[in-house]
Design an enzyme around this catalytic site. Structure first.
Site, PDB file in Angstrom:
ATOM      1  N   HIS A  33      -3.149  -5.146   1.214  1.00  0.00           N
ATOM      2  CA  HIS A  33      -2.735  -5.604   2.446  1.00  0.00           C
ATOM      3  C   HIS A  33      -2.540  -6.987   2.721  1.00  0.00           C
ATOM      4  O   HIS A  33      -3.328  -7.316   3.402  1.00  0.00           O
ATOM      5  CB  HIS A  33      -3.250  -4.881   3.560  1.00  0.00           C
ATOM      6  CG  HIS A  33      -3.237  -3.482   3.542  1.00  0.00           C
ATOM      7  ND1 HIS A  33      -2.386  -2.863   4.376  1.00  0.00           N
ATOM      8  CD2 HIS A  33      -3.931  -2.470   3.073  1.00  0.00           C
ATOM      9  CE1 HIS A  33      -2.450  -1.357   4.222  1.00  0.00           C
ATOM     10  NE2 HIS A  33      -3.392  -1.305   3.286  1.00  0.00           N
ATOM     11  N   GLU A  43      -0.856  -8.534   4.692  1.00  0.00           N
ATOM     12  CA  GLU A  43      -0.809  -8.758   6.359  1.00  0.00           C
ATOM     13  C   GLU A  43      -2.173  -8.743   6.947  1.00  0.00           C
ATOM     14  O   GLU A  43      -2.112  -9.237   8.111  1.00  0.00           O
ATOM     15  CB  GLU A  43       0.195  -7.541   6.829  1.00  0.00           C
ATOM     16  CG  GLU A  43      -0.386  -6.461   6.996  1.00  0.00           C
ATOM     17  CD  GLU A  43      -0.232  -5.704   5.747  1.00  0.00           C
ATOM     18  OE1 GLU A  43      -0.637  -4.331   6.029  1.00  0.00           O
ATOM     19  OE2 GLU A  43      -0.004  -6.050   4.735  1.00  0.00           O
ATOM     20  N   CYS A 103       1.012  -1.226   0.111  1.00  0.00           N
ATOM     21  CA  CYS A 103       0.047  -0.094   0.000  1.00  0.00           C
ATOM     22  C   CYS A 103       0.982   1.322   0.121  1.00  0.00           C
ATOM     23  O   CYS A 103       1.578   1.657  -0.962  1.00  0.00           O
ATOM     24  CB  CYS A 103      -0.880  -0.063   1.078  1.00  0.00           C
ATOM     25  SG  CYS A 103      -2.165   1.033   0.889  1.00  0.00           S
TER      26      CYS A 103
END
Length: 181
Positions: A163, A165, A78
């Site tokens: 993202h 994660e 990002c």
């Protein structure tokens, strides 16, 4: 292997948890002295303009740029993608980046995307995400959605507009770790 995670703002703890799930040692990067001994670097999501200002304020911008340009394997998600793509930042992904290209917070979404090198679609989480409008021939496009480049790689740099994660899927981090090895 020790992976540094830029710890100025953004999804730091989520990247740390993902890497620890993969049994990788992590260290949080706040100051230039924290860079010693890292084998790779994660630039998390957050707000790229604020992150760049904090990088300069913490005297991290110049040493990070030197390490990244010297080939330190780096994964930007990002805002990290924006920092690695913008000419006034690290300028490692040759192309045109569109900040907040997916719209404002209300337009945040999840989408299954096909990523080159992965055996099944990846559930990509987009939050005020940038994208690459175009890239030079030396950049490998790994994923697109609606003609927007959302994952790419060049030499030792991997970027995603989304993202990884924030999911339970470790495959993008595994792809990065293969680049580190």
């Amino acid at each position: 292997m020790k992976i540094g995670i830029l710890n100025l703002q953004g999804a730091v703890s989520e990247h740390q948890a993902m890497l620890q799930q993969l049994s990788v040692e992590t260290t949080l990067i706040k100051n230039p002295s924290d860079l010693a001994g890292i084998d790779g670097l994660v630039l998390p999501g957050g707000e790229s303009t604020v992150m760049r200002k904090l990088l300069v304020q913490n005297h991290l911008f110049a040493p990070l740029k030197e390490l990244i340009q010297a080939g330190l394997p780096t994964f930007g998600t990002c805002a990290g993608m924006a920092l690695l793509s913008l000419p006034e930042s690290f300028n490692m992904i040759d192309g045109v980046v569109v900040r907040n290209g997916f719209g404002r917070q209300k337009q945040s979404c999840e989408e299954l995307i096909n990523v080159t090198g992965l055996d099944a679609p990846f559930n990509a989480v987009f939050i005020r995400a940038p994208y690459l409008e175009s890239v030079n021939d030396d950049v490998e496009v790994l994923a697109t959605t609606d003609d927007k480049i959302v994952a790419a790689r060049k030499n030792s740099v991997l970027v995603t507009a989304f993202h990884p994660e924030l999911t339970n899927d470790t495959r993008m981090h595994e792809m990065f770790l293969k680049m580190v090895k």
